[in-house]
Enzyme design. Structure first.
Site, mmCIF file in Angstrom:
data_model
loop_
_atom_site.group_PDB
_atom_site.id
_atom_site.type_symbol
_atom_site.label_atom_id
_atom_site.label_comp_id
_atom_site.label_asym_id
_atom_site.label_seq_id
_atom_site.Cartn_x
_atom_site.Cartn_y
_atom_site.Cartn_z
ATOM 1 C CD GLU A 1 13.269 -6.929 31.643
ATOM 2 O OE1 GLU A 1 12.978 -5.985 31.046
ATOM 3 O OE2 GLU A 1 12.286 -7.287 32.545
ATOM 4 C CG ASN B 1 9.257 -8.018 41.028
ATOM 5 O OD1 ASN B 1 8.928 -8.642 39.916
ATOM 6 N ND2 ASN B 1 10.400 -7.521 41.118
ATOM 7 C CB CYS C 1 14.909 -6.540 38.961
ATOM 8 S SG CYS C 1 13.952 -5.379 38.347
#
Ligand code: NAP
Length: 490
Positions: free
Chosen positions: A262, A166, A296
């Protein structure tokens, strides 16, 4: 594509980058990158072999010593040159990125420019290294009065940087720039969908003057080559962004290596009964639906006080109608939401929505799907028994849950396995701060959507959302270690 990128490909076949050279894999295996927009071929990637991975990593190991011997100022100057080149070639990279991952043009471009800013800002953080400090042992105990510690920071060695589809440029840069400034070498494993623009980014750093081998690029499916890379003895640290499942697998396969992870999230917007509902609706819609919810920190659930839930929902629907088109709307690609990354992802989310409907949820808006284009879905009457209330959807679907009071909102927030971002909407700043401290999340926004911005702030996830802290200063710290030299005065 301009001649600047001539070396990275032949026709539409892209190469990997090893020891300062763009090369083709001996495997002969190529991976098609198809555009989520219309399934057309964007290019082909090399599927690198384990032997080629070894070769890349051995070269990275050797180059790291050379790179670390550069003066810090010289490494910073090379980063600044990379930032300048990234701005110069921004439009070309944007063009490929739009095809590869179906970002809107504006958003693809702004994240490339933001990445150039990140590189510049990182290059200006030399003070983190220039300020070694001394500790006097006598401050602790009179018995240690003859001891002084001289503390400095040194690189970890070879950093493996793994980025998600992304933000293929942005989330590679947030790893590459701090790692290089610190004197590490970096091996970048780009997301398969997003590897072509990642290759362009690597060429930017190469042409800016990073020594051969100190930056490399591996292409190939993570599922095929990932475990081998992660487990390699040549890797000294792994900096990963992606899903929780893959992150957890990396933690298992990595062995004894420092990790910065992450991972996924289920960011909630908590809307109290005294909130400015126009502001809340606007932020929630932007947060939930930009890039079709594939962020996210996208808002992935709304926890609304029951007294304002209906009014808020009405405002959210109005905003979605105003901002986002319907399936087949030609504006989708240029100015609107765009498709989700793959048909598989579209089918997964459709199934999750259908399941929720079967359990009593109501589609208040949207819901149609054509291929991997999905109308923005606003889902009401969602209960905590439904999967959509807990699982990360990574799609343009917004479940709204009505809560009886703030305590219930906090409790539902904290019952999630995730803890990336959260937002609180209320006019009462003191209460917002108090609640923020009770939320199990890495970053809490007051009266704004959750997001990872500005990049100079710390960014982290707790629980299944991550390990360690990102943000330029913190990323540098995570990719270096302390050296303590103790002087014993006679
Ligand atoms: P993903 O499937 O986990 O992939 C992320 C990266 O890991 C890709 O480069 C992928 O390569 C690679 N990979 C896959 N299997 C691997 C393995 N066994 N070993 C090593 N690497 C492997 O995630 P995604 O679909 O690209 O991104 C969406 C997810 O990322 C969401 O869950 C989102 O929340 C999360 N995310 C989190 C943050 C954050 O800051 N917390 C930011 C952005 C995204 P391939 O592409 O070749 O499979």
């Amino acid at each position: 594509m301009s001649s600047f990128f001539n070396d990275i490909k032949e026709e539409r076949i892209y190469k990997f980058f090893s020891g300062g050279k763009w090369v083709k894999s001996s495997s002969g295996n190529l991976i098609d990158v198809l555009s989520p927009i219309d399934n057309s071929l964007v290019g082909k990637l090399q599927a690198v072999t384990e032997d080629e991975v070894d070769e890349i990593l051995e070269q990275a190991k050797r180059a790291q010593k050379k790179w670390a011997n550069f003066h810090l100022e010289d490494r910073a100057a090379i980063l600044k040159k990379a930032a300048e080149l990234l701005r110069t070639y921004c439009d070309e990279i944007t063009e490929i990125k739009v095809l590869e991952i179906a970002k809107t043009i504006n958003s693809a471009k702004s994240s490339v420019l933001r990445s150039a800013d990140i590189i510049d800002y990182t290059a200006n953080q030399m003070n983190i290294f220039n300020a070694p400090y001394d500790l006097a042992g006598g401050d602790f105990s009179p018995k240690a009065k003859n001891k002084n510690a001289h503390i400095t920071r040194e690189p970890l060695g070879v950093v493996l940087a793994i980025s998600p589809f992304n933000y293929p440029i942005n989330l590679a840069v947030t790893k590459i720039a701090p790692a290089l400034l610190a004197g590490n070498s970096v091996v970048v494993k780009g997301p398969t969908q997003g590897s072509i623009c990642t290759a362009m980014l690597i060429e930017i750093f190469n042409k800016a003057g990073v020594v051969p081998g100190a930056i490399s690029f591996v292409s190939g499916h993570g599922a095929t080559i990932g475990d081998y890379l992660v487990g390699s003895k040549y890797i000294d640290m792994i900096n990963f962004t992606g899903s929780t499942d893959v992150g957890k697998n990396i933690a298992i396969k990595a062995g004894f290596k420092p990790l910065l992870l992450e991972m996924g999230g289920k960011d909630a917007a908590l809307v109290f009964d005294d909130a400015d509902l126009d502001l809340a609706a606007e932020e929630i819609v932007e947060g939930a639906f930009s890039y079709a919810g594939q962020r996210c920190t996208a808002i992935k659930r709304v926890l609304a006080h029951r007294d304002i839930c209906n009014e808020l929902t009405k405002k959210i629907i109005e905003q979605v109608k105003e901002k986002y088109g319907i399936v087949g709307d030609p504006r989708l690609i240029e100015t609107q939401m765009g498709p989700v990354i793959s048909l598989r992802q579209a089918e997964y989310i459709e199934a999750m929505v259908k399941e929720a409907i079967g359990e009593g949820a109501k589609i208040l808006l949207g819901g149609a799907r054509r291929g991997n284009y999905i109308d923005a879905v606003v889902l009401g009457e969602v209960t905590t028994k439904m999967r959509i209330a807990w699982e990360e959807q990574f799609a343009p679907v917004l479940p709204i849950i009505s809560c009886k009071d703030e305590e219930e909102m906090i409790s539902l927030h904290n019952q999630s396995q995730y803890g990336l971002g959260a937002s609180i909407f209320t006019e009462d700043k003191a209460k917002a701060y108090e609640v923020a401290l009770r939320l199990e999340a890495g970053v809490v926004q007051i009266n704004a959507k959750s997001e990872r911005f500005p990049d100079s702030f710390p960014f982290l996830g707790v629980k299944d959302s991550g390990l360690g802290t990102q943000g330029i200063r913190w990323s540098i710290e995570a990719m270096t270690r302390i050296k303590s030299v103790v002087e014993n005065k006679s």
